[in-house]
Design a protein around this motif. Structure first.
Motif, PDB file in Angstrom:
ATOM      1  N   LEU A 175      -4.069  -4.131  -0.064  1.00 34.14           N
ATOM      2  CA  LEU A 175      -5.265  -4.060   0.773  1.00 34.14           C
ATOM      3  C   LEU A 175      -6.036  -5.371   0.738  1.00 34.14           C
ATOM      4  O   LEU A 175      -6.617  -5.775   1.751  1.00 34.14           O
ATOM      5  CB  LEU A 175      -6.153  -2.898   0.325  1.00 34.14           C
ATOM      6  CG  LEU A 175      -5.557  -1.528   0.626  1.00 34.14           C
ATOM      7  CD1 LEU A 175      -6.402  -0.437   0.006  1.00 34.14           C
ATOM      8  CD2 LEU A 175      -5.456  -1.300   2.113  1.00 34.14           C
TER       9      LEU A 175
ATOM     10  N   SER B  69     -10.161  -2.782   6.015  1.00 38.80           N
ATOM     11  CA  SER B  69      -9.294  -2.795   4.833  1.00 38.80           C
ATOM     12  C   SER B  69     -10.120  -2.778   3.552  1.00 38.80           C
ATOM     13  O   SER B  69      -9.743  -2.126   2.573  1.00 38.80           O
ATOM     14  CB  SER B  69      -8.394  -4.024   4.844  1.00 38.80           C
ATOM     15  OG  SER B  69      -7.602  -4.018   5.990  1.00 38.80           O
TER      16      SER B  69
ATOM     17  N   LEU C 170     -10.023  -0.161   0.434  1.00 33.55           N
ATOM     18  CA  LEU C 170      -9.953  -0.638  -0.951  1.00 33.55           C
ATOM     19  C   LEU C 170     -11.056   0.000  -1.793  1.00 33.55           C
ATOM     20  O   LEU C 170     -10.802   0.533  -2.878  1.00 33.55           O
ATOM     21  CB  LEU C 170     -10.097  -2.165  -0.952  1.00 33.55           C
ATOM     22  CG  LEU C 170      -9.964  -2.893  -2.275  1.00 33.55           C
ATOM     23  CD1 LEU C 170      -8.601  -2.656  -2.858  1.00 33.55           C
ATOM     24  CD2 LEU C 170     -10.209  -4.363  -2.101  1.00 33.55           C
TER      25      LEU C 170
ATOM     26  N   TYR D 103       0.842  -1.199   0.000  1.00 36.93           N
ATOM     27  CA  TYR D 103       0.000   0.000   0.000  1.00 36.93           C
ATOM     28  C   TYR D 103       0.877   1.249   0.000  1.00 36.93           C
ATOM     29  O   TYR D 103       0.635   2.200  -0.747  1.00 36.93           O
ATOM     30  CB  TYR D 103      -0.919  -0.026   1.223  1.00 36.93           C
ATOM     31  CG  TYR D 103      -1.723   1.226   1.434  1.00 36.93           C
ATOM     32  CD1 TYR D 103      -2.881   1.452   0.695  1.00 36.93           C
ATOM     33  CD2 TYR D 103      -1.331   2.194   2.349  1.00 36.93           C
ATOM     34  CE1 TYR D 103      -3.621   2.600   0.871  1.00 36.93           C
ATOM     35  CE2 TYR D 103      -2.061   3.342   2.534  1.00 36.93           C
ATOM     36  CZ  TYR D 103      -3.208   3.540   1.784  1.00 36.93           C
ATOM     37  OH  TYR D 103      -3.931   4.693   1.957  1.00 36.93           O
TER      38      TYR D 103
END
Lengths: 118, 496
Positions: B222, B258, B262, B179
Motif C-alpha cells: 500500500l 491507498s 493503509l 497487498y
C-alpha cells in the motif's frame, strides 16, 4: 523430507522471486510484463494451495450417508477474480507497449530514456 | 433511515460504474462530457448525503445482496470513509465541470468518449475502495481504479506519458499483488476476509509469524500505491505527463485512498493483535515521513517543470499525512486525516490553474510561463490563494492541518521540537517554490508571440470555487475537523 515439507509454498516463493527479478532487472518492456505475469501467477498458486485439503473433493451437495472431505472453494473463486484482474493488467500493459513502440520505435527501457533525455 | 438512504453506500459505487458503460454510447462528445459531469455531480450529492447521515449518527453498514456480514460482502461508511468520499467525488466533479476546454485541447475528439468512461470507472473504483469493508473487495476496486487511471494518464498528447504510465503500471501492480499476498496469508490463518471479523479472529491465532509477514506485505504494497517516500518514483512523471485535468483529479485523491486503506488495515486489524506492532508502525513510518517531507520539498525547490514541481510537493504532503498517523495519538491522527482533505483542496486548485495556464503556454516550464499573470489575472489570483494554502498561511485550509500537526508533535515533549522544525523548514521550502512560480509568472519576460487566449468561464469559476473552499475551510474548519476527530477516535479505539 522435512526441509521441503510443504513444497507448494517453496514453488510460490521461487516463482514470485523469478518474476520479481525479471521485472526489476530486464530492460525489455515485454520481458518486464512476462515477469509481472509470473509474479502474479505465483500468488494465484499461493491461494489455490491454501484451499487444498488432502483427499478433498469439490464441495457439491451430498446426502447424509456420504462423508466426503471438501477442499475450500473460496480461494479458487477469489483467484478467478484475481486472474481476470491480472489479464486486464497484462492486456493494458501490452497495449501501452504497442503505443510506446509506435512513438519511440523501441521497447528497450534504456533507449527510451536516452530518447527522452535528448 | 428510510427508503433510498440505506442503499446509498452501494449506489455510491454503482452509479458511476454503470454510467461508465453507457457514456461510450453517447456520440456527440459534448453529450458525453455533460453525462459524465452529471453522474459525477450525482456521486458528489450521494457523498454529501452519506456524510450528513454519518455525522448525524452511527456508521452505515450495507450487506450486498442481503448476505449478512462475515459471509457476504459488507460495505461500511464511517467518518473516515465519508471524508474520503467527499474528496474523491468533489475533486472529480470540480475538475470535470471545468475540464471541457482543456480536454478538447489535449484529447482527440474520437477518443473522448472512452476517456470519460475511464474517468467514471476511476471514480467508481476509488469510491469502492473507500466503502468496502472486505479485504478482497478492496483489492478488486483498487485494480479497477488503477487500470482506469493508467488509461487516463496515458491519454494525453505528450508521448512521455507512455513510459511514465508503464512504470506506474508495473509498480502499481507489484503494490497490489503484495497487498494480495498479505490478504492471502491472513485468510490462511483466520479464514475470513471481512475486516471487522479479521480483527476478532486474528486475536485467536496462535502462530503469529504469517500475520507478521502479511503486515509487512500489506504495508509495503500500500505504501507503494500511496507513493510514500522512497516508493514514490512512479509519481512525478505520471502526474507531469498526464492530461492536466486528470492530474488535478488524481493528485487530489488517488494516493490518499491507498493511505486510507493503509491506516484502516494497520489500525483495525494489526495494531492490537501483533506484539510490538504499534512501535514498529511508528518507527518504520516516521523516518520515512520526515525524509519524504524534506526530500520532496527540497527537490520541488529546484524543479524546472511546474507540474513536476507540484508532484514532488505532493510527495512531501503525503509525508505530512504519514507523520500525523505515525504519532499514534488522537491529535496526530486528526492532523494527518484532516490534511488528506486540506491538501486535496490546495493541490486540486493548483493543478486546475496549471491546466488553465497550459491553454496559453507552449509548455509548463519556468521559461515559458512569463507574463501569464498579466494574461490571466483571475486564474493567477486563484493560483496564488491555493499556493498560500499549500504553504500553510493562517486563514487557509493548509494552516489548519499544519497547526494541528505542530500541536500533536508538541505533545511528545522535547523530541517533538525536532518534528516541529521539520514542518517549519518544509513550509519555508514551500514558500520558496511557490514564490518561484509567482515570480516567473509576474516578472518573467513574456514571449513575443503570446497567444491571446481567454480561459473558459467555467474553468475560471471552478478554479475559484476550489481556491475559495481553501479559505472557507481555513476559517470554518468544523466539518473536516469533526470528521477527522471522529475518524481518529475510531481508529485509535481499535488499539489496545
Amino acid at each position: 523430507m522435512e526441509f521441503l515439507g510443504l513444497y507448494h509454498y517453496w514453488v510460490f516463493a521461487v516463482l514470485l522471486m523469478i518474476g520479481f527479478y525479471a521485472v526489476v532487472a530486464k530492460l525489455n518492456l515485454i520481458k518486464k510484463l512476462i515477469g509481472l505475469s509470473l509474479f502474479q501467477a505465483a500468488v494465484f498458486l499461493l491461494y489455490i494451495t491454501m484451499g487444498k485439503v488432502d483427499g478433498g473433493t469439490a464441495p457439491i451437495f451430498q446426502t447424509a450417508s456420504q462423508t466426503n472431505v471438501f477442499s475450500n472453494p473460496l480461494p479458487q473463486v477469489l483467484i478467478l477474480t484475481a486472474i481476470v484482474v491480472g489479464i486486464s493488467t497484462l492486456a493494458l500493459g501490452l497495449g501501452i507497449v504497442v503505443r510506446i513502440k509506435e512513438e519511440y520505435d523501441t521497447i528497450e527501457e534504456h533507449e527510451i530514456q536516452e530518447i527522452d533525455r535528448r | 433511515m428510510t427508503g433510498l438512504d440505506q442503499h446509498l453506500p452501494a449506489l455510491q459505487v454503482a452509479v458511476p460504474m454503470v454510467a461508465s458503460a453507457f457514456v461510450v454510447l453517447l456520440n456527440p462528445k459534448g453529450l458525453a462530457w455533460a453525462a459524465t459531469t452529471a453522474v459525477s455531480a450525482m456521486s458528489f450529492a450521494i457523498a454529501i448525503q452519506l456524510t450528513m447521515l454519518v455525522t448525524a449518527g452511527t456508521p452505515l453498514t450495507y450487506a450486498m445482496g442481503s448476505w449478512p456480514a462475515p459471509f457476504g460482502i459488507a460495505l461500511e461508511v464511517d467518518s473516515l470513509s465519508a471524508l474520503l468520499l467527499l474528496v474523491i467525488t468533489g475533486a472529480s466533479t470540480i475538475a470535470l465541470i471545468g475540464a471541457r476546454a482543456s480536454i478538447d485541447a489535449q484529447i482527440a475528439a474520437d477518443r473522448q468518449i472512452y476517456f470519460y468512461s475511464a474517468w467514471l470507472l476511476a471514480v467508481a473504483g476509488l469510491a469502492g475502495i473507500v466503502v468496502s469493508a472486505d479485504a478482497f473487495n478492496i483489492f478488486v476496486f483498487m485494480e479497477i481504479s488503477s487500470l482506469a487511471s493508467y488509461v487516463l494518464i496515458a491519454g494525453g498528447p505528450d508521448r512521455r506519458a507512455l513510459p511514465a504510465v508503464f512504470k506506474y503500471l508495473i509498480m502499481g501492480t507489484i503494490g497490489a499483488t503484495f497487498y494480495l499476498i498479505g490478504v492471502g496469508l491472513i485468510y490462511m490463518m483466520t479464514g475470513t476476509l471481512n475486516l471487522a471479523d479479521m480483527e476478532l479472529r486474528i486475536a485467536g491465532v496462535s502462530d503469529q509469524r504469517p500475520i507478521l509477514a502479511a503486515a509487512g506485505f500489506i504495508t509495503v504494497g500500500l505504501a507503494l500505491k500511496a507513493a510514500v517516500f522512497p516508493l514514490h518514483i512512479w509519481l512525478p512523471n505520471a502526474y507531469t505527463y498526464a492530461p492536466h485535468m486528470v492530474t488535478a483529479f488524481l493528485a487530489a485523491c488517488a494516493t490518499k485512498v491507498s493511505l486510507y486503506v493503509l491506516l484502516r488495515f494497520d489500525f483495525f486489524v494489526f495494531q492490537q493483535n501483533l506484539d510490538g506492532h504499534t512501535f514498529q508502525f511508528a518507527a518504520y513510518l516516521m523516518p520515512l515521513a520526515i525524509l519524504g517531507i524534506l526530500v520532496g520539498s527540497a527537490v520541488a525547490m529546484f524543479e524546472g517543470n511546474l507540474k513536476r514541481l507540484l508532484a514532488f510537493s505532493s510527495v512531501a504532503q503525503i509525508g505530512y499525512i504519514m507523520l500525523g498517523a505515525s504519532l499514534l495519538s488522537a491529535a496526530g491522527l486528526t492532523a494527518g486525516i484532516v490534511h488528506i482533505f486540506n491538501h486535496a483542496l490546495a493541490k486540486g486548485a493548483l493543478f486546475l490553474a496549471l491546466g488553465a495556464f497550459a491553454l496559453a503556454c507552449t509548455s509548463l516550464r519556468f521559461e515559458t510561463i512569463g507574463g501569464i499573470a498579466r494574461a490571466m489575472p483571475w486564474t493567477f489570483g486563484a493560483f496564488v490563494l491555493a499556493g498560500l494554502s499549500l504553504i500553510g498561511v493562517p486563514g487557509t485550509a493548509g494552516f489548519i492541518s499544519k497547526w494541528h500537526l505542530i500541536g500533536a508533535a508538541m505533545e511528545l515533549g522535547p523530541p517533538g521540537l525536532a518534528l516541529v522544525a521539520v514542518i517549519l523548514i518544509s513550509s519555508l521550502m514551500a514558500v520558496v517554490y511557490i514564490w518561484r512560480i509567482v515570480e516567473a509568472a509576474c516578472f518573467g519576460a513574456a514571449p513575443a508571440d503570446f497567444p491571446d487566449v481567454r480561459v473558459p468561464p467555467l474553468l475560471v469559476t471552478m478554479i475559484w470555487v476550489a481556491a475559495i473552499t481553501n479559505i472557507v475551510f481555513g476559517l470554518v474548519p468544523d466539518l473536516p475537523l469533526e470528521l477527522s476527530r471522529d475518524a481518529a477516535a475510531s481508529l485509535l479505539g481499535h488499539v489496545k
